[in-house]
Design a protein around this motif. Structure first.
Motif, PDB file in Angstrom:
ATOM      1  N   GLU A 148     -22.021  -0.692  -6.846  1.00  0.00           N
ATOM      2  CA  GLU A 148     -22.858  -1.440  -7.800  1.00  0.00           C
ATOM      3  C   GLU A 148     -22.914  -0.741  -9.158  1.00  0.00           C
ATOM      4  N   LEU A 149     -22.930   0.598  -9.134  1.00  0.00           N
ATOM      5  CA  LEU A 149     -22.932   1.356 -10.387  1.00  0.00           C
ATOM      6  C   LEU A 149     -21.661   1.072 -11.184  1.00  0.00           C
ATOM      7  N   ILE A 191     -32.850  -1.469   4.163  1.00  0.00           N
ATOM      8  CA  ILE A 191     -32.779  -0.815   2.858  1.00  0.00           C
ATOM      9  C   ILE A 191     -32.874  -1.851   1.739  1.00  0.00           C
ATOM     10  N   LYS A 192     -32.178  -2.958   1.902  1.00  0.00           N
ATOM     11  CA  LYS A 192     -32.251  -4.000   0.869  1.00  0.00           C
ATOM     12  C   LYS A 192     -33.657  -4.576   0.772  1.00  0.00           C
ATOM     13  N   GLN A 193     -34.349  -4.666   1.906  1.00  0.00           N
ATOM     14  CA  GLN A 193     -35.742  -5.147   1.891  1.00  0.00           C
ATOM     15  C   GLN A 193     -36.644  -4.193   1.126  1.00  0.00           C
ATOM     16  N   LEU A 194     -36.344  -2.893   1.201  1.00  0.00           N
ATOM     17  CA  LEU A 194     -37.176  -1.917   0.484  1.00  0.00           C
ATOM     18  C   LEU A 194     -37.193  -2.187  -1.011  1.00  0.00           C
ATOM     19  N   GLY A 195     -36.099  -2.686  -1.544  1.00  0.00           N
ATOM     20  CA  GLY A 195     -36.030  -2.983  -2.968  1.00  0.00           C
ATOM     21  C   GLY A 195     -36.423  -4.401  -3.307  1.00  0.00           C
ATOM     22  N   GLY A 196     -37.131  -5.058  -2.417  1.00  0.00           N
ATOM     23  CA  GLY A 196     -37.433  -6.470  -2.562  1.00  0.00           C
ATOM     24  C   GLY A 196     -38.357  -6.842  -3.698  1.00  0.00           C
ATOM     25  N   GLY A 197     -39.000  -5.836  -4.348  1.00  0.00           N
ATOM     26  CA  GLY A 197     -39.897  -6.144  -5.451  1.00  0.00           C
ATOM     27  C   GLY A 197     -39.184  -6.580  -6.711  1.00  0.00           C
ATOM     28  N   LEU A 243     -22.886   4.789   3.988  1.00  0.00           N
ATOM     29  CA  LEU A 243     -22.238   3.593   3.453  1.00  0.00           C
ATOM     30  C   LEU A 243     -23.143   2.860   2.474  1.00  0.00           C
ATOM     31  N   ALA A 244     -24.449   2.852   2.724  1.00  0.00           N
ATOM     32  CA  ALA A 244     -25.375   2.243   1.756  1.00  0.00           C
ATOM     33  C   ALA A 244     -25.286   2.968   0.418  1.00  0.00           C
ATOM     34  N   GLN A 292     -31.424  -2.764 -12.133  1.00  0.00           N
ATOM     35  CA  GLN A 292     -30.409  -3.236 -13.069  1.00  0.00           C
ATOM     36  C   GLN A 292     -28.997  -2.919 -12.591  1.00  0.00           C
ATOM     37  N   ILE A 293     -28.861  -1.920 -11.719  1.00  0.00           N
ATOM     38  CA  ILE A 293     -27.535  -1.610 -11.188  1.00  0.00           C
ATOM     39  C   ILE A 293     -27.176  -2.555 -10.049  1.00  0.00           C
ATOM     40  N   GLY A 294     -28.122  -2.823  -9.124  1.00  0.00           N
ATOM     41  CA  GLY A 294     -27.823  -3.729  -8.024  1.00  0.00           C
ATOM     42  C   GLY A 294     -28.861  -3.645  -6.922  1.00  0.00           C
ATOM     43  N   PRO A 295     -28.829  -4.593  -5.975  1.00  0.00           N
ATOM     44  CA  PRO A 295     -29.874  -4.665  -4.944  1.00  0.00           C
ATOM     45  C   PRO A 295     -29.859  -3.516  -3.952  1.00  0.00           C
ATOM     46  N   MET A 296     -28.688  -3.013  -3.555  1.00  0.00           N
ATOM     47  CA  MET A 296     -28.675  -1.882  -2.642  1.00  0.00           C
ATOM     48  C   MET A 296     -29.208  -0.645  -3.345  1.00  0.00           C
TER      49      MET A 296
END
Length: 562
Positions: free
Chosen positions: A259-260, A419-425, A251-252, A429-433
């Motif tokens: 988001e794409l 998973i969203k925390q992994l991209g916290g940096g 689902l992620a 440009q597509i989205g946070p997930m």
């Protein structure tokens, strides 16, 4: 939820059920007892939390997408098949359709899955062995010869080179005289799961996402019924994940593709109905049913509350299921018929929209005609004899099933947050997930957690805590060895010969010009699908198209990890 709210919900469901089309079928038990199309709390009784269960055909769709359940339409019997060359697989497809199959699902061989032609040195010894070899649109024509592509829904299980293979499918349909705008089917395309589990990629993630975005735009505009993305959890589960991990990672990935689409300026209400899903149905009966029910509920909530979808169809999670290949055993393989039946029943009770049942010999080889027929008949016995199509979500309200559904959903939500925390940096440009998924791929986060789950299960097997009949318990048998399907080396030699003839007969200058035009399109913001279609029409091969893009975009190499 109080009794009045429950009664109002039942009335809404009844109105929708009455207005919906139902099959002309007997919906009584084997003994002739009449049964209701759905069951819920007794009249006048409150049921705390019933809004999370609800009624079939109503948000949050825990109990299914349609008020009629399978009384309106049964699941599609979509048997996955492909072996040898296109002619041999075409014969198998006609057997499946003639025996009552409702749709086709194409299995491709390893060279095709990796974007290689059959005459590529890396294809040596692999042509036709795990699926059908498809080198050009001419192969696709043979594959579907005598099968009306405008009248049959077709699923294609391929991700890395999915877009050029899809173009070959469109050209084959075009050569049949089909109206392409009416085609219906599903293309897997899901590249995230390749980096997470299956490892059949071509390029870095970004170029793949470029192609997928182009495909989503093209299908939304030109082929509205076709589903350009089947987000796959099957391979994640087969790699060793838990049920909750399969659900959450899948689902992620789906949220990433939402988001794409949004990043391309597409309307979520238009493109989201073109996303479908592909899940594993493993042997733990109730866990699988709970997983499927939780999946619908999570998807509907996230699409509405996070991504702003307002149309009902955009909230629907439609999914295909395949019984668990990893549950099949080489020891006492006839036992696999039982495993497959149990797994298929779990998928049906979980509300699957289409289903493939594995054959008993698939752990040893590609299925024989006889074992493929047994797999098909397994679905037909469930559909025609067991009564499971009579009542929508018959396990809804079960204390165990509802608690398990809630528990799997809660575990999935915890994984989404991580998973969203992994991209916290910083958001992609597509989205946070998407940012979190790409970081998880780069860091080996997904593969590491799947490996831990697989190791824990293997330890439990070796300690005897988990049982597999015929493997670590009840190992004595009177069974004899099976006769298995073997792919002759002549298949590869013949495929290479035919490919050479086709290359010699085509207009090489036209092929080179069309492929060059496609590469030019890749350097701009232009949608690449029309240029790729032109290359396919000129009989450019899959390897030529993918090699041109490899030269342009490079090849992805998985980082070494210890």
């Amino acid at each position: 939820m109080n009794a009045d709210e429950i009664a109002a919900g039942r009335a809404r469901w009844q109105a929708r059920y009455d207005a919906a089309r139902k099959r002309d079928a007997d919906f009584t038990t084997l003994s002739g007892m009449a049964v209701d199309p759905v069951y819920g709390p007794p009249e006048g009784v409150a049921y705390p939390g019933f809004e999370r269960i609800g009624w079939p055909g109503e948000y949050p769709y825990t109990r299914g997408l349609y008020p009629t359940g399978y009384r309106g339409r049964t699941w599609t019997i979509r048997q996955f098949a492909g072996f040898g060359n296109a002619r041999q697989t075409n014969e198998r497809y006609k057997m499946i359709l003639g025996a009552g199959g409702g749709g086709l699902s194409v299995a491709f061989d390893m060279p095709t899955l990796m974007g290689r032609d059959s005459d590529d040195p890396q294809a040596l010894g692999e042509v036709g062995h795990c699926g059908v070899a498809v080198d050009s649109a001419a192969d696709m024509e043979v594959l579907f010869d005598g099968i009306d592509l405008a009248g049959v829904t077709t699923s294609m299980t391929i991700s890395g080179p999915a877009v050029p293979v899809f173009c070959m499918y469109l050209v084959a349909a075009e050569r049949q005289g089909a109206d392409l705008s009416t085609l219906d089917g599903t293309l897997q395309t899901d590249i995230f799961k390749e980096y997470i589990a299956q490892k059949e990629w071509l390029f870095d993630p970004e170029p793949h996402l470029r192609l997928i975005g182009d495909l989503m735009e093209y299908c939304a505009r030109e082929i509205p019924r076709y589903k350009p993305l089947s987000v796959s959890g099957y391979h994640i589960r087969e790699a060793g994940s838990t049920a909750a991990q399969e659900l959450a990672y899948t689902l992620a990935d789906g949220f990433g593709y939402v988001e794409l689409g949004l990043s391309r300026g597409l309307d979520v209400n238009v493109f989201a109905p073109g996303l479908s899903f592909f899940f594993d149905s493993h042997v733990d009966f109730f866990e699988e049913i709970a997983k499927f029910r939780a999946a619908r509920r999570i998807w509907a909530r996230w699409l509405r509350d996070v991504y702003g979808a307002t149309s009902e169809k955009a909230l629907w999670l439609r999914f295909h299921t395949q019984t668990a290949g990893v549950s099949l055993t080489a020891q006492q393989p006839v036992n696999n018929v039982v495993r497959t039946a149990v797994e298929a029943l779990a998928a049906v009770l979980g509300g699957t929209n289409s289903l493939h049942t594995n054959a008993l010999d698939e752990t040893l080889a590609l299925p024989t005609d006889e074992s493929a027929e047994i797999a098909l008949r397994t679905q037909q016995v469930l559909m025609e004899e067991t009564g499971v199509t009579n009542v929508a979500d018959p396990l809804g309200g079960s204390w165990y099933v509802e608690a398990l559904t809630d528990k799997i959903e809660a575990e999935a939500e915890e994984i989404f947050a991580r998973i969203k925390q992994l991209g916290g940096g910083g958001p992609h440009q597509i989205g946070p997930m998407t940012s979190g998924i790409l970081r998880g791929i780069e860091d080996g986060w997904f593969t590491g957690h799947i490996a831990e789950s697989a190791f824990a299960y293997q330890q439990a097997l070796e300690k005897g805590e988990k049982k597999i009949v015929g493997v670590n318990c009840h190992t004595s048998t009177v069974a004899k060895d099976l006769e298995i399907l073997r792919i002759s080396h002549e298949v590869e030699l013949e495929q290479r010969r035919v490919l050479a003839e086709r290359k010699a007969a085509r207009d090489d200058a036209a092929v080179k010009a069309a492929v060059a035009r496609m590469v030019e399109a890749s350097r701009t913001g232009e949608n690449m699908i029309p240029a790729m279609l032109d290359a396919v029409r000129a009989e450019a091969t899959l390897g030529e198209i993918c090699d041109a893009l490899r030269d342009e975009w490079g090849v992805y190499r998985e980082p070494a990890r210890f």
